[in-house]
Design an enzyme around this catalytic site. Sequence first.
Site, PDB file in Angstrom:
ATOM      1  N   ASP A  30      -1.564  12.993   6.737  1.00  0.00           N
ATOM      2  CA  ASP A  30      -2.911  13.463   7.093  1.00  0.00           C
ATOM      3  C   ASP A  30      -3.096  13.542   8.605  1.00  0.00           C
ATOM      4  OD1 ASP A  30      -3.938  11.191   4.540  1.00  0.00           O
ATOM      5  OD2 ASP A  30      -3.432  13.300   4.318  1.00  0.00           O
ATOM      6  N   GLU A  41      -9.622  20.391   0.448  1.00  0.00           N
ATOM      7  CA  GLU A  41      -9.841  19.182   1.266  1.00  0.00           C
ATOM      8  C   GLU A  41      -9.312  19.412   2.676  1.00  0.00           C
ATOM      9  OE1 GLU A  41      -7.883  16.276  -1.186  1.00  0.00           O
ATOM     10  OE2 GLU A  41      -5.905  17.086  -0.801  1.00  0.00           O
TER      11      GLU A  41
END
Length: 495
Positions: free
Chosen positions: A12, A175
């Site tokens: 991430d 997302e």
Amino acid sequence: MTDPILPGFYPDPSICRVGDDYYLATSSFEYFPGAPVFHSTDLLTWTQLGHAFDRESQLRLEPGGASGGIFAPTLRHHDDRFWLITTNASQARAGHMILTAEDPAGPWSDPVFTDELDGIDPDLTWDEDGACHLTWSCYQPGLNGIAQVPIDPVTGRSLGAPRLIWGGTGLAWPESPHLYHVEDWWYLLIAEGGTERGHCISVARARTIDGPFEGAPHNPIFSHRSMNSPVQNAGHGDLVRTADGDWAMVYLAARPSGITPGFHVNGRETFLAGIDWVDGWPVVRESRYDVPSIDTSFIDDFSTTDPSPRWISPGPPISSWTSRGPDRGIRLAAAPGDGPDRRLLAVRIRDAAWTAEAVVDTSTGTGRMVLRLDDHHWCAVVAGEDAVVAELSIRPGTLEIGRASRPGTEAITLWMRATVPAPVHNAPVGPDVLELGFTTAGAHVSLGSFDGRYLSTEVAGGFTGRVVGVSPDSGTVELRSFSYRGDREPIGVSE
Ligand code: 6LW
């Protein structure tokens, strides 16, 4: 491109640039300190500066909360300050957390909490008028997708009602939204498909930061799904304009290996790609950068004043249960009772093949070397008073895979190594073979080995990767030194 710029579980990624300096932060889940922060001047070689969360007043993590804790962050620079926003998934109802710092090496502020904006992957972006917008992957009914709300980043308060700005292309899990103002367009980059083999990156654009957004006709613009590549799960990207005016993207991916479905053991890692702009859309140039192989090896005798930022723990802050030796070494105090807060001083595994050694003095306690994926998927070399035992624990059981009497009670070297097995009859096997053992008084003892697939994400689930370290079982164990070497001959454990 098959080499990550950040091997090991650093998923991430979020990146920003200030002048010629690049900064990058990643998620860290149940591990403390949390949200590691890195620096580079060339996008290829990175040095860890520290962590955004490095004290308990900022973050309290649930013990044993595998893959809870700190999810995807966004790192930005605005008005001469660094901003990091993220979500503590174990306390998501408390809102997203906004931290600021003058220096990305820290200290970072205590977090300011936003309103309860249900979801993950928050992004902060300032528009042409200097107004700040929080954009996130929203789970709220009626807003399922990428939502946005104007926000005061200093107080965390919403300055309007959340609005759905894009639902993605229809794939699962839209997302990791990030926004970029390029010429006359606002671009919204997202991940879709879930962070597994179907992961991909899609993009939309609008004339204003709050939409309406129109998806690129050729979405997804990047994915490795259904490709014959050693790099899989590619997604969750963040763009940065380079110091020389080009564009680049950091993204996460995994490197599964072995027999189908393939097993990845070191978590999702951070990779780098180039970006071109063609007909008003970003195009990913995956092989633009020649990423150098990274020397991940180290020997730490804990003689430096401040511990290296490589050390993490899946439980209470390391400083609360360790103390330094007079000139070197670190003492690890066992937790009272058998509570869930397994005290483990650990580092991320960053290579496919590696050797790790821990020289421990157990004259005032007992302890173990542990390779951990989570509290239900680990193996250990346990140094007892008169025996050394190798264990493999896969919920609900713990298996003894080897035992040997322990000659004497002086300091002992516990070791583990991972080797990549050759295919058997041309059939791939597990991702690696893990061997556990110890060396003492010159005797080198291998206690046993097993197929490493049982300590992989495909078996255990979750968002992290393997870590290796030392855990005290009783009393106090002194860790005199810890060494890790990637992909080379084992240190001192040659037969
Ligand atoms: C992260 C989400 C994801 O918040 O997995 O790769 C979640 N994508 O964006 C945990 O890493």
